[in-house]
Design a protein around this motif. Structure first.
Motif, PDB file in Angstrom:
ATOM      1  N   MET A   1       0.847  -1.180   0.000  1.00 53.54           N
ATOM      2  CA  MET A   1       0.000   0.000   0.000  1.00 53.54           C
ATOM      3  C   MET A   1       0.889   1.237   0.000  1.00 53.54           C
ATOM      4  SD  MET A   1      -2.754   1.317   2.892  1.00 53.54           S
ATOM      5  CE  MET A   1      -3.941   0.053   2.617  1.00 53.54           C
ATOM      6  N   ARG A   2       0.517   2.212  -0.786  1.00 52.01           N
ATOM      7  CA  ARG A   2       1.241   3.481  -0.846  1.00 52.01           C
ATOM      8  C   ARG A   2       0.638   4.466   0.153  1.00 52.01           C
ATOM      9  NH1 ARG A   2       3.693   5.210  -5.866  1.00 52.01           N
ATOM     10  NH2 ARG A   2       4.357   3.338  -6.951  1.00 52.01           N
ATOM     11  N   ILE A   3       1.425   5.438   0.528  1.00 56.80           N
ATOM     12  CA  ILE A   3       0.952   6.449   1.469  1.00 56.80           C
ATOM     13  C   ILE A   3      -0.236   7.212   0.872  1.00 56.80           C
ATOM     14  CG2 ILE A   3       1.550   8.627   2.612  1.00 56.80           C
ATOM     15  CD1 ILE A   3       4.259   7.419   3.245  1.00 56.80           C
ATOM     16  N   THR A   4      -0.228   7.456  -0.431  1.00 54.78           N
ATOM     17  CA  THR A   4      -1.352   8.167  -1.053  1.00 54.78           C
ATOM     18  C   THR A   4      -2.646   7.363  -0.934  1.00 54.78           C
ATOM     19  OG1 THR A   4      -0.716   7.289  -3.214  1.00 54.78           O
ATOM     20  CG2 THR A   4       0.042   9.515  -2.663  1.00 54.78           C
ATOM     21  N   PHE A   6      -3.228   5.174   1.503  1.00 52.24           N
ATOM     22  CA  PHE A   6      -3.536   5.282   2.931  1.00 52.24           C
ATOM     23  C   PHE A   6      -4.288   6.582   3.224  1.00 52.24           C
ATOM     24  CE2 PHE A   6      -2.112   7.119   7.017  1.00 52.24           C
ATOM     25  CZ  PHE A   6      -2.667   6.207   7.898  1.00 52.24           C
ATOM     26  N   ARG A   7      -3.761   7.692   2.729  1.00 54.84           N
ATOM     27  CA  ARG A   7      -4.403   8.995   2.980  1.00 54.84           C
ATOM     28  C   ARG A   7      -5.809   9.023   2.379  1.00 54.84           C
ATOM     29  NH1 ARG A   7      -1.490  10.931   7.069  1.00 54.84           N
ATOM     30  NH2 ARG A   7       0.704  11.087   6.538  1.00 54.84           N
ATOM     31  N   GLY A   8      -5.972   8.444   1.197  1.00 53.16           N
ATOM     32  CA  GLY A   8      -7.288   8.387   0.572  1.00 53.16           C
ATOM     33  C   GLY A   8      -8.268   7.555   1.367  1.00 53.16           C
ATOM     34  N   ARG A   9      -7.811   6.403   1.853  1.00 51.09           N
ATOM     35  CA  ARG A   9      -8.689   5.543   2.663  1.00 51.09           C
ATOM     36  C   ARG A   9      -9.052   6.211   3.980  1.00 51.09           C
ATOM     37  NH1 ARG A   9      -6.731  -0.726   1.851  1.00 51.09           N
ATOM     38  NH2 ARG A   9      -7.045  -0.755  -0.403  1.00 51.09           N
ATOM     39  N   MET A  10      -8.087   6.901   4.573  1.00 48.73           N
ATOM     40  CA  MET A  10      -8.370   7.629   5.806  1.00 48.73           C
ATOM     41  C   MET A  10      -9.450   8.679   5.551  1.00 48.73           C
ATOM     42  SD  MET A  10      -6.452   6.721   8.521  1.00 48.73           S
ATOM     43  CE  MET A  10      -6.177   8.181   9.521  1.00 48.73           C
ATOM     44  N   ALA A  11      -9.311   9.439   4.476  1.00 45.34           N
ATOM     45  CA  ALA A  11     -10.286  10.484   4.148  1.00 45.34           C
ATOM     46  C   ALA A  11     -11.652   9.880   3.840  1.00 45.34           C
ATOM     47  CB  ALA A  11      -9.791  11.316   2.968  1.00 45.34           C
ATOM     48  N   ASP A  12     -11.670   8.752   3.139  1.00 49.88           N
ATOM     49  CA  ASP A  12     -12.941   8.092   2.835  1.00 49.88           C
ATOM     50  C   ASP A  12     -13.635   7.619   4.112  1.00 49.88           C
ATOM     51  OD1 ASP A  12     -12.503   8.466   0.123  1.00 49.88           O
ATOM     52  OD2 ASP A  12     -11.864   6.397  -0.241  1.00 49.88           O
ATOM     53  N   GLU A  13     -12.855   7.118   5.043  1.00 52.99           N
ATOM     54  CA  GLU A  13     -13.426   6.553   6.265  1.00 52.99           C
ATOM     55  C   GLU A  13     -13.851   7.621   7.272  1.00 52.99           C
ATOM     56  OE1 GLU A  13     -15.023   3.742   8.543  1.00 52.99           O
ATOM     57  OE2 GLU A  13     -14.117   3.313   6.603  1.00 52.99           O
ATOM     58  N   PHE A  14     -13.029   8.654   7.436  1.00 49.95           N
ATOM     59  CA  PHE A  14     -13.244   9.628   8.510  1.00 49.95           C
ATOM     60  C   PHE A  14     -13.626  11.025   8.033  1.00 49.95           C
ATOM     61  CE2 PHE A  14      -9.998   6.615  10.138  1.00 49.95           C
ATOM     62  CZ  PHE A  14     -10.726   6.060  11.158  1.00 49.95           C
ATOM     63  N   ALA A  42       8.608   6.777  11.138  1.00 52.40           N
ATOM     64  CA  ALA A  42       9.565   5.848  11.735  1.00 52.40           C
ATOM     65  C   ALA A  42       9.858   4.653  10.826  1.00 52.40           C
ATOM     66  CB  ALA A  42       9.049   5.360  13.083  1.00 52.40           C
ATOM     67  N   GLY A  43       9.114   4.546   9.717  1.00 59.10           N
ATOM     68  CA  GLY A  43       9.385   3.488   8.760  1.00 59.10           C
ATOM     69  C   GLY A  43       8.500   2.262   8.845  1.00 59.10           C
ATOM     70  N   LEU A  44       7.448   2.314   9.646  1.00 55.15           N
ATOM     71  CA  LEU A  44       6.532   1.174   9.681  1.00 55.15           C
ATOM     72  C   LEU A  44       5.834   1.054   8.334  1.00 55.15           C
ATOM     73  CD1 LEU A  44       6.975   1.666  12.779  1.00 55.15           C
ATOM     74  CD2 LEU A  44       4.699   0.713  13.052  1.00 55.15           C
ATOM     75  N   GLN A  45       5.451  -0.159   7.997  1.00 55.66           N
ATOM     76  CA  GLN A  45       4.765  -0.407   6.735  1.00 55.66           C
ATOM     77  C   GLN A  45       3.410   0.301   6.736  1.00 55.66           C
ATOM     78  OE1 GLN A  45       5.912  -2.189   3.996  1.00 55.66           O
ATOM     79  NE2 GLN A  45       7.829  -2.044   5.123  1.00 55.66           N
ATOM     80  N   VAL A  46       3.069   0.892   5.601  1.00 53.91           N
ATOM     81  CA  VAL A  46       1.822   1.643   5.488  1.00 53.91           C
ATOM     82  C   VAL A  46       0.617   0.751   5.795  1.00 53.91           C
ATOM     83  CG1 VAL A  46       0.400   3.044   3.953  1.00 53.91           C
ATOM     84  CG2 VAL A  46       2.885   3.187   3.812  1.00 53.91           C
ATOM     85  N   LYS A  47       0.629  -0.461   5.279  1.00 58.59           N
ATOM     86  CA  LYS A  47      -0.495  -1.376   5.523  1.00 58.59           C
ATOM     87  C   LYS A  47      -0.630  -1.691   7.013  1.00 58.59           C
ATOM     88  CE  LYS A  47      -2.735  -5.526   3.909  1.00 58.59           C
ATOM     89  NZ  LYS A  47      -2.739  -6.593   2.922  1.00 58.59           N
ATOM     90  N   ASP A  58     -12.610   0.295  14.788  1.00 60.37           N
ATOM     91  CA  ASP A  58     -13.613  -0.708  14.398  1.00 60.37           C
ATOM     92  C   ASP A  58     -14.125  -0.514  12.970  1.00 60.37           C
ATOM     93  OD1 ASP A  58     -13.531  -2.066  16.865  1.00 60.37           O
ATOM     94  OD2 ASP A  58     -14.881  -0.577  17.741  1.00 60.37           O
ATOM     95  N   VAL A  59     -13.189  -0.293  12.060  1.00 62.89           N
ATOM     96  CA  VAL A  59     -13.560  -0.177  10.646  1.00 62.89           C
ATOM     97  C   VAL A  59     -14.003  -1.572  10.172  1.00 62.89           C
ATOM     98  CG1 VAL A  59     -12.680   0.312   8.322  1.00 62.89           C
ATOM     99  CG2 VAL A  59     -11.975   1.739  10.253  1.00 62.89           C
ATOM    100  N   PRO A  60     -15.164  -1.652   9.539  1.00 65.91           N
ATOM    101  CA  PRO A  60     -15.655  -2.958   9.075  1.00 65.91           C
ATOM    102  C   PRO A  60     -14.675  -3.629   8.101  1.00 65.91           C
ATOM    103  CG  PRO A  60     -17.389  -1.327   8.943  1.00 65.91           C
ATOM    104  CD  PRO A  60     -16.126  -0.594   9.257  1.00 65.91           C
ATOM    105  N   GLU A  61     -14.645  -4.933   8.153  1.00 70.60           N
ATOM    106  CA  GLU A  61     -13.718  -5.741   7.343  1.00 70.60           C
ATOM    107  C   GLU A  61     -13.764  -5.367   5.856  1.00 70.60           C
ATOM    108  OE1 GLU A  61     -10.580  -8.157   7.189  1.00 70.60           O
ATOM    109  OE2 GLU A  61     -11.700  -7.860   9.046  1.00 70.60           O
ATOM    110  N   GLN A  62     -14.935  -5.136   5.317  1.00 71.27           N
ATOM    111  CA  GLN A  62     -15.056  -4.864   3.882  1.00 71.27           C
ATOM    112  C   GLN A  62     -14.447  -3.532   3.467  1.00 71.27           C
ATOM    113  OE1 GLN A  62     -17.615  -5.286   5.981  1.00 71.27           O
ATOM    114  NE2 GLN A  62     -19.241  -3.796   5.639  1.00 71.27           N
ATOM    115  N   ARG A  63     -14.150  -2.639   4.431  1.00 73.19           N
ATOM    116  CA  ARG A  63     -13.531  -1.357   4.092  1.00 73.19           C
ATOM    117  C   ARG A  63     -12.054  -1.306   4.469  1.00 73.19           C
ATOM    118  NH1 ARG A  63     -18.503   1.193   6.361  1.00 73.19           N
ATOM    119  NH2 ARG A  63     -17.224   2.034   8.022  1.00 73.19           N
ATOM    120  N   ARG A  64     -11.496  -2.424   4.881  1.00 68.34           N
ATOM    121  CA  ARG A  64     -10.088  -2.431   5.283  1.00 68.34           C
ATOM    122  C   ARG A  64      -9.167  -2.575   4.117  1.00 68.34           C
ATOM    123  NH1 ARG A  64      -9.211  -4.686  11.179  1.00 68.34           N
ATOM    124  NH2 ARG A  64     -11.032  -3.755  12.102  1.00 68.34           N
TER     125      ARG A  64
END
Length: 64
Positions: A1-4, A6-14, A42-47, A58-64
């Motif tokens: 997963m790319r950071i972009t 990740f940011r998109g999923r965060m925005a979609d969810e919240f 710190a270098g942790l994997q985006v996923k 508690d994000v539902p499984e289908q949106r993870r």
């Protein structure tokens, strides 16, 4: 997963503003007591960071 993705999923969810606040301010024990932004810096994997956020909010499984 790319950071972009990740940011998109965060925005979609919240919504854009809350996503930025969660990433910047919410400390997660699953990320070693870091915020999502700190964990990414710190270098942790985006996923790994995304899944920790999903577990914490508690994000539902289908949106993870």
């Amino acid at each position: 997963m790319r950071i972009t993705v990740f940011r998109g999923r965060m925005a979609d969810e919240f919504g854009q503003v809350r996503a930025e606040m969660v990433a910047r301010d919410h400390v997660l024990s699953a990320l070693g007591g870091r915020t999502p932004d700190e964990a990414l810096e710190a270098g942790l994997q985006v996923k790994e960071v995304w899944l920790a956020v999903c577990d914490a909010f508690d994000v539902p499984e289908q949106r993870r």
